[in-house]
Design a protein around this motif. Structure first.
Motif, PDB file in Angstrom:
ATOM      1  N   VAL A   1      59.453  19.525  34.068  1.00 41.82           N
ATOM      2  CA  VAL A   1      59.817  18.111  34.112  1.00 41.82           C
ATOM      3  C   VAL A   1      60.932  17.886  33.098  1.00 41.82           C
ATOM      4  O   VAL A   1      60.731  18.052  31.894  1.00 41.82           O
ATOM      5  N   VAL A   2      62.113  17.522  33.586  1.00 39.13           N
ATOM      6  CA  VAL A   2      63.304  17.426  32.742  1.00 39.13           C
ATOM      7  C   VAL A   2      63.712  15.964  32.584  1.00 39.13           C
ATOM      8  O   VAL A   2      63.953  15.264  33.573  1.00 39.13           O
ATOM      9  N   ASN A   3      63.796  15.512  31.343  1.00 39.76           N
ATOM     10  CA  ASN A   3      64.318  14.179  31.061  1.00 39.76           C
ATOM     11  C   ASN A   3      65.812  14.295  30.799  1.00 39.76           C
ATOM     12  O   ASN A   3      66.225  14.824  29.759  1.00 39.76           O
ATOM     13  N   PRO A   4      66.667  13.810  31.725  1.00 39.16           N
ATOM     14  CA  PRO A   4      68.118  13.968  31.537  1.00 39.16           C
ATOM     15  C   PRO A   4      68.672  13.135  30.389  1.00 39.16           C
ATOM     16  O   PRO A   4      69.793  13.371  29.939  1.00 39.16           O
ATOM     17  N   ALA A   5      67.879  12.173  29.901  1.00 39.12           N
ATOM     18  CA  ALA A   5      68.335  11.319  28.805  1.00 39.12           C
ATOM     19  C   ALA A   5      67.863  11.823  27.446  1.00 39.12           C
ATOM     20  O   ALA A   5      68.051  11.133  26.441  1.00 39.12           O
ATOM     21  N   ALA A   6      67.240  13.006  27.406  1.00 43.48           N
ATOM     22  CA  ALA A   6      66.784  13.561  26.131  1.00 43.48           C
ATOM     23  C   ALA A   6      67.957  13.627  25.155  1.00 43.48           C
ATOM     24  O   ALA A   6      69.043  14.101  25.501  1.00 43.48           O
ATOM     25  N   THR A   7      67.723  13.172  23.941  1.00 45.58           N
ATOM     26  CA  THR A   7      68.841  12.899  23.029  1.00 45.58           C
ATOM     27  C   THR A   7      69.472  14.146  22.420  1.00 45.58           C
ATOM     28  O   THR A   7      70.606  14.088  21.956  1.00 45.58           O
ATOM     29  N   THR A   8      68.769  15.281  22.402  1.00 49.83           N
ATOM     30  CA  THR A   8      69.315  16.448  21.700  1.00 49.83           C
ATOM     31  C   THR A   8      69.589  17.628  22.623  1.00 49.83           C
ATOM     32  O   THR A   8      69.767  18.748  22.154  1.00 49.83           O
TER      33      THR A   8
ATOM     34  N   LEU B   1      48.617  -0.439  15.943  1.00 51.02           N
ATOM     35  CA  LEU B   1      48.533  -1.857  16.286  1.00 51.02           C
ATOM     36  C   LEU B   1      49.030  -2.660  15.093  1.00 51.02           C
ATOM     37  O   LEU B   1      48.473  -2.557  13.995  1.00 51.02           O
ATOM     38  N   GLY B   2      50.104  -3.429  15.298  1.00 55.29           N
ATOM     39  CA  GLY B   2      50.627  -4.251  14.218  1.00 55.29           C
ATOM     40  C   GLY B   2      51.999  -3.793  13.749  1.00 55.29           C
ATOM     41  O   GLY B   2      52.912  -3.595  14.548  1.00 55.29           O
ATOM     42  N   PHE B   3      52.131  -3.587  12.449  1.00 57.02           N
ATOM     43  CA  PHE B   3      53.434  -3.413  11.812  1.00 57.02           C
ATOM     44  C   PHE B   3      54.238  -2.268  12.398  1.00 57.02           C
ATOM     45  O   PHE B   3      55.402  -2.444  12.793  1.00 57.02           O
ATOM     46  N   ASP B   4      53.668  -1.046  12.462  1.00 58.98           N
ATOM     47  CA  ASP B   4      54.473   0.083  12.911  1.00 58.98           C
ATOM     48  C   ASP B   4      54.869  -0.061  14.370  1.00 58.98           C
ATOM     49  O   ASP B   4      55.952   0.356  14.788  1.00 58.98           O
ATOM     50  N   ALA B   5      53.987  -0.693  15.176  1.00 63.52           N
ATOM     51  CA  ALA B   5      54.340  -0.952  16.572  1.00 63.52           C
ATOM     52  C   ALA B   5      55.483  -1.956  16.671  1.00 63.52           C
ATOM     53  O   ALA B   5      56.326  -1.862  17.572  1.00 63.52           O
ATOM     54  N   GLY B   6      55.522  -2.914  15.745  1.00 66.58           N
ATOM     55  CA  GLY B   6      56.636  -3.856  15.710  1.00 66.58           C
ATOM     56  C   GLY B   6      57.952  -3.147  15.423  1.00 66.58           C
ATOM     57  O   GLY B   6      58.988  -3.475  16.011  1.00 66.58           O
ATOM     58  N   VAL B   7      57.905  -2.155  14.527  1.00 66.61           N
ATOM     59  CA  VAL B   7      59.106  -1.368  14.236  1.00 66.61           C
ATOM     60  C   VAL B   7      59.560  -0.613  15.485  1.00 66.61           C
ATOM     61  O   VAL B   7      60.749  -0.591  15.813  1.00 66.61           O
ATOM     62  N   VAL B   8      58.606  -0.003  16.191  1.00 74.21           N
ATOM     63  CA  VAL B   8      58.933   0.732  17.421  1.00 74.21           C
ATOM     64  C   VAL B   8      59.592  -0.192  18.439  1.00 74.21           C
ATOM     65  O   VAL B   8      60.586   0.168  19.087  1.00 74.21           O
ATOM     66  N   GLY B   9      59.055  -1.406  18.566  1.00 72.54           N
ATOM     67  CA  GLY B   9      59.643  -2.365  19.496  1.00 72.54           C
ATOM     68  C   GLY B   9      61.072  -2.731  19.128  1.00 72.54           C
ATOM     69  O   GLY B   9      61.944  -2.852  19.994  1.00 72.54           O
ATOM     70  N   ARG B  10      61.329  -2.893  17.831  1.00 67.14           N
ATOM     71  CA  ARG B  10      62.681  -3.211  17.380  1.00 67.14           C
ATOM     72  C   ARG B  10      63.648  -2.054  17.679  1.00 67.14           C
ATOM     73  O   ARG B  10      64.791  -2.273  18.093  1.00 67.14           O
ATOM     74  N   VAL B  11      63.179  -0.831  17.453  1.00 62.48           N
ATOM     75  CA  VAL B  11      64.024   0.328  17.732  1.00 62.48           C
ATOM     76  C   VAL B  11      64.352   0.401  19.221  1.00 62.48           C
ATOM     77  O   VAL B  11      65.497   0.672  19.606  1.00 62.48           O
ATOM     78  N   GLU B  12      63.359   0.160  20.069  1.00 60.12           N
ATOM     79  CA  GLU B  12      63.610   0.182  21.512  1.00 60.12           C
ATOM     80  C   GLU B  12      64.640  -0.866  21.912  1.00 60.12           C
ATOM     81  O   GLU B  12      65.510  -0.605  22.759  1.00 60.12           O
TER      82      GLU B  12
ATOM     83  N   GLN C   1      70.412  -1.678  23.629  1.00 58.05           N
ATOM     84  CA  GLN C   1      71.738  -2.250  23.381  1.00 58.05           C
ATOM     85  C   GLN C   1      72.792  -1.174  23.139  1.00 58.05           C
ATOM     86  O   GLN C   1      73.934  -1.483  22.803  1.00 58.05           O
ATOM     87  N   GLY C   2      72.391   0.084  23.307  1.00 53.20           N
ATOM     88  CA  GLY C   2      73.348   1.180  23.194  1.00 53.20           C
ATOM     89  C   GLY C   2      73.345   1.917  21.880  1.00 53.20           C
ATOM     90  O   GLY C   2      74.125   2.858  21.692  1.00 53.20           O
ATOM     91  N   LYS C   3      72.469   1.527  20.934  1.00 51.53           N
ATOM     92  CA  LYS C   3      72.415   2.221  19.651  1.00 51.53           C
ATOM     93  C   LYS C   3      71.737   3.578  19.818  1.00 51.53           C
ATOM     94  O   LYS C   3      70.787   3.726  20.596  1.00 51.53           O
ATOM     95  N   LYS C   4      72.215   4.562  19.086  1.00 55.53           N
ATOM     96  CA  LYS C   4      71.642   5.900  19.129  1.00 55.53           C
ATOM     97  C   LYS C   4      70.386   5.957  18.277  1.00 55.53           C
ATOM     98  O   LYS C   4      70.316   5.357  17.196  1.00 55.53           O
ATOM     99  N   SER C   5      69.370   6.665  18.775  1.00 49.63           N
ATOM    100  CA  SER C   5      68.114   6.801  18.037  1.00 49.63           C
ATOM    101  C   SER C   5      68.301   7.752  16.866  1.00 49.63           C
ATOM    102  O   SER C   5      68.466   8.960  17.041  1.00 49.63           O
ATOM    103  N   THR C   6      68.316   7.196  15.666  1.00 45.39           N
ATOM    104  CA  THR C   6      68.465   7.994  14.451  1.00 45.39           C
ATOM    105  C   THR C   6      67.408   7.564  13.448  1.00 45.39           C
ATOM    106  O   THR C   6      66.808   6.496  13.570  1.00 45.39           O
ATOM    107  N   HIS C   7      67.214   8.401  12.440  1.00 49.96           N
ATOM    108  CA  HIS C   7      66.243   8.037  11.407  1.00 49.96           C
ATOM    109  C   HIS C   7      66.740   6.844  10.589  1.00 49.96           C
ATOM    110  O   HIS C   7      65.934   6.032  10.127  1.00 49.96           O
TER     111      HIS C   7
END
Length: 322
Positions: A6-13, A155-166, A171-177
């Protein structure tokens, strides 16, 4: 051996050329069918088809943690059956690849493919536990379908961070640390419940733990990575035990700085600790209730708002090539 890749063509690396090289390397050792995912949930559908097939021995997920999560949910759609389901293998292609790295695989996709082929020749595999979360019966979330996770949920804070990153990635931003760290700061500044926790943790035979500000559920350790640095929220968490929980009952500026520092300097021997920290190890089942709807994430995938979620640790869920 017959295998589904199963190949994800959008895999970032992984580039298209690198994916072609990996596919040829795998195909040289097995009867391989490679399918590129075309929509969200496609990897889950492919995993389910493999689980229902009589002649697929192995499913290889080439992508990040989201791709692995979908494949696992497809394979386990009818429940765990380690001896009756195809085995799982992972070639990391995402930005973090927590599940693959927690298994001890190299983070480079080419090196991981070599390790996978060596493991197949040697017959090296292990049976790992997984977590499953579902809407709690008798609550407004009871109709929410169950979903498996491989390494963490929140549930809560860290999930909120994940939502913001998504949102940023849409919006076109690259997933970085660096992107994650910026969203952590923004989530903290705008978190409405950080002074008065809304989460209650209930488990059979124990008094409830109330007024938690955040809750992190770990199925393995490390919890995540910042570049090459492993972060240990719950160092005792393991694929061989039940679930671990880390909660905080306070998140002022001072306590947030203290626990952030603990995470950044964590080790296999010491994770989050202190007066306002709650750590629970090897739980088979527990429920998180919230007075207000909070964001839920599993394996880094934002799943919307929830008020009550029941978590179960399944110790023997799936066989994995390592």
């Amino acid at each position: 051996m017959r295998a589904l890749l199963v190949v994800n063509p959008a895999a970032t690396t992984t580039s298209a050329r690198r994916r072609d090289v990996l596919i040829h390397a795998l195909a040289s050792e097995m009867k391989l069918e490679a399918v590129t995912t075309e929509y969200r949930g496609h990897a889950r559908d492919l995993g389910r088809q493999a689980a229902e097939s009589d002649d697929i021995d192995l499913v290889v997920a080439l992508g990040g943690d989201g791709t692995v999560n979908e494949v696992v949910n497809g394979l386990l759609h009818a429940g765990p059956n380690p001896d009756g389901l195809p085995r799982l293998a992972v070639v990391p292609g995402g930005s973090t690849n927590v599940f693959a790295r927690a298994l001890g695989l190299p983070n480079d996709s080419v090196e991981a493919t070599g390790a996978l082929l060596d493991a197949l020749r040697e017959g090296s595999e292990r049976t790992v536990g997984m977590g499953i979360a579902a809407g709690t019966p008798g609550t407004e979330d009871e109709a929410v379908p169950a979903r498996w996770f491989t390494f963490c949920a929140g549930l809560g804070f860290d999930a909120g961070v994940v939502g913001r990153v998504e949102q940023q990635r849409e919006q076109g931003k690259k997933s970085t640390h660096a992107l994650y760290l910026r969203q952590v700061a923004r989530q903290f500044l705008q978190e409405p419940n950080r002074r008065h926790g809304t989460i209650t943790l209930e488990r059979p035979g124990e008094e409830p733990l109330t007024d938690l500000v955040l809750s992190i559920i770990c199925n393995t350790s490390p919890w995540t990575y910042l570049g090459n640095r492993p972060v240990y929220a719950a160092p005792k968490a393991s694929f061989d035990t039940g679930l671990d929980v880390v909660g905080l009952s306070r998140m002022s500026t001072l306590t947030a700085a203290r626990y952030s520092t603990q995470l950044l300097t964590s080790s296999p021997e010491r994770g989050v600790h202190g007066k306002h920290a709650v750590t629970l190890h090897d739980l088979d089942q527990f429920t998180l209730h919230s007075k207000v709807p909070l964001p839920l994430q599993m394996d880094g995938d934002h799943l919307g708002l929830r008020t009550s979620v029941t978590f179960t640790g399944v110790r023997r869920a799936l066989r994995v090539i390592v």
